[in-house]
Write an enzyme that holds these catalytic residues in place. Structure first.
Site, PDB file in Angstrom:
ATOM      1  N   CYS A 349       0.834  -1.205   0.000  1.00 36.79           N
ATOM      2  CA  CYS A 349       0.000   0.000   0.000  1.00 36.79           C
ATOM      3  C   CYS A 349       0.874   1.263   0.000  1.00 36.79           C
ATOM      4  CB  CYS A 349      -0.976  -0.029   1.170  1.00 36.79           C
ATOM      5  SG  CYS A 349      -2.384   1.091   0.957  1.00 36.79           S
ATOM      6  N   HIS A 447      -3.544  -5.591   1.465  1.00 35.17           N
ATOM      7  CA  HIS A 447      -3.246  -5.865   2.864  1.00 35.17           C
ATOM      8  C   HIS A 447      -3.717  -7.274   3.221  1.00 35.17           C
ATOM      9  CE1 HIS A 447      -2.113  -1.790   4.029  1.00 35.17           C
ATOM     10  NE2 HIS A 447      -3.173  -1.321   3.395  1.00 35.17           N
TER      11      HIS A 447
END
Length: 504
Positions: A349, A447
């Site tokens: 991310c 994630h």
């Protein structure tokens, strides 16, 4: 059985049994206690729903109904055996700077506010909080509500939606938790009593002593002292529960202890620079618990270890700010040396965004509108935009021939030549992430991918190590053991009676 129990305890106003767990301060164990109580009461046949009116955390989870909540409430939902919902945590504050935070309301980005300004907005958020509570309550036999911080913070009492303000609005009985391990638990509990108004004191019906080490009978006189000064009864003394370390961490404070401990001596050394606005750091939990991994959490001022096999750049709530922080520690120089030595890098991310050539913020989402140079290890560029991606994903990691499951929570889009070598292929979304031509540097927006046992096993195999952890099974065992622990040391019947007293 569940319907019968619930039907018997609906009061004249249609209210369901509910109990609020508050603490004398932050990090006294409220989240873990609520998770354990949720599992214990679930095993008694109750449909339990967790609820936290306001949370502050950069560790978030994606819900089945779309949107995000605090990770702790997702774990509590897992303990209760229900799907996480945005209504379990209607207000989530995600710190972006030392004085400001992004406000998430019922799972969606509501705006950004400085701390002083937020105090004026709380009253406007109470209707959302009450709406969510009513939705949660309507489908539950028991609602376990977690407070935030401490009700003793009377300077924050005006417009409060996190502790006593919410308890009064929803008419909830309260159990107050004190952490004896940090010391001063008598003063913390009695001091809370001292600063509360009489009507607030009367709402607290019992107290819990948490994280006791040694012989609990040695604290009998302490319990009597608290009782005599407050009139609250003790619902139990909970001994230290070591398996709590197997549950996902909620607070970045849990990362402040330096290097990882569970995997020390593991075959694969993974170094993680602890950036200032680290987010969704539960990505690290499966690695922390994996015996094959030596997880080193590198604190500011330390150098990235030269013997690391992998440097993992975690998520960030403020990518541009954390990129500057990263450089200020000299970690950019360390990382370049790591790559020259043949080491591998993975960015997740915000960490993925940092690895690129440039990050563009044309609308000033993270400060003044700007373009900054990235670390230059992936031939990609990121453009930040106000539309936020919040979605659960599953797919495959082609290089590892392994299934993955996780979630995306991010602003912006990343493109470039290295995206022609995607790290993942996701169902309904296509290619995700990028890999350098050498295969040394990788990035992804997903994630939670290390929670997928098959992927983690194949990923570590690439370093010559054999994974031995069944992650989700270990979390489930910890929740069951926690429920057993609380059954043995808390008056669960008494706490349930308190919750039922709300229904009159």
């Amino acid at each position: 059985m569940t319907q019968g129990i619930g039907a018997q305890n609906i009061g004249a106003k249609g209210r369901r049994p509910a109990l609020m767990i508050m603490g004398t301060g932050s990090n006294v164990g409220k989240s873990v206690l609520v998770a354990g109580l949720a599992r214990a009461y679930r095993r008694r046949g109750l449909k339990v729903m967790p609820f936290k009116p306001q949370n502050m955390s950069n560790n978030a989870a994606v819900c089945a109904d779309g949107g995000e909540i605090g990770r702790a409430q997702a774990v509590q939902a897992q303990a209760a055996g229900v799907l996480p919902s945005v209504h379990m945590n209607p207000v989530l504050l995600k710190p972006e700077t030392d004085v400001g935070a992004q406000i998430i309301v019922q799972g969606k980005r509501f705006g950004t506010s400085r701390a002083r300004e937020y105090g004026k907005q709380k009253a406007k958020l109470l209707p959302y909080v009450m709406e969510s509570f009513c939705k949660i309550e309507s489908s539950a036999d028991l609602v376990l509500v977690e407070g935030a911080g401490s009700p003793a913070e009377v300077n924050l009492r005006s417009g409060d939606i996190a502790n006593m303000g919410f308890a009064e609005a929803a008419d909830l009985p309260v159990a107050l938790v004190g952490d004896i391990d940090r010391g001063g638990v008598i003063a913390a509990l009695v001091g809370t009593y001292a600063v509360l108004e009489n009507i607030e004191r009367s709402r607290i019906k019992s107290f819990i002593i948490n994280r006791f080490r040694g012989d609990p009978s040695l604290f009998d006189s302490g319990i009597s002292e608290i009782d005599s000064r407050t009139g609250w009864r003790c619902s139990g003394v909970v001994p230290w529960f070591a398996q709590a370390a197997d549950l996902p961490a909620e607070d970045a404070l849990d990362l402040a202890g330096g290097h990882g401990t569970q995997g020390v001596g593991g075959a694969v050394k993974v170094a993680v620079p602890v950036i200032s606005r680290i987010a969704n750091f539960d990505d690290l939990d499966p690695l922390r618990l994996e015996p094959a991994v030596d997880l080193a959490l590198i604190q500011p001022g330390e150098v990235l270890p030269a013997d690391a096999d992998l440097v993992l750049l975690p998520g960030s709530k403020s990518t541009i700010g954390d990129l500057a922080f990263f450089r200020a520690q000299g970690w950019d120089v360390d990382l370049a040396g790591h790559v020259r030595r043949g080491g591998k890098v993975l960015g997740i991310c915000g960490g993925y965004q940092m690895l690129g050539m440039r990050i563009h913020d044309p609308e000033g989402l993270e400060g003044a509108a700007s373009t900054v140079a990235g670390l230059g290890l992936l031939d990609v560029e990121t453009v930040l935009a106000p539309e936020k991606t919040v979605v659960a994903r599953q797919g495959v990691a082609p290089a590892y021939a392994a299934q993955v499951r996780g979630y995306e929570i991010h602003l912006g889009r990343t493109d470039g030549a290295d995206c022609a070598r995607p790290f993942l292929q996701l169902e309904g979304a296509g290619a995700d992430g990028a890999m350098s031509a050498s295969g040394q540097v990788m990035g992804t927006y997903l994630h939670g991918l290390f929670g997928s046992d098959a992927f983690r096993s194949e990923f570590l195999r690439g370093f010559g190590a054999a994974a031995r952890l069944a992650y989700e099974a270990r979390v489930e065992r910890a929740l069951d053991a926690l429920a057993d622990h609380l059954e043995a040391h808390l008056d669960l019947d008494g706490l349930l009676a308190l919750a039922q007293s709300r229904c009159g």
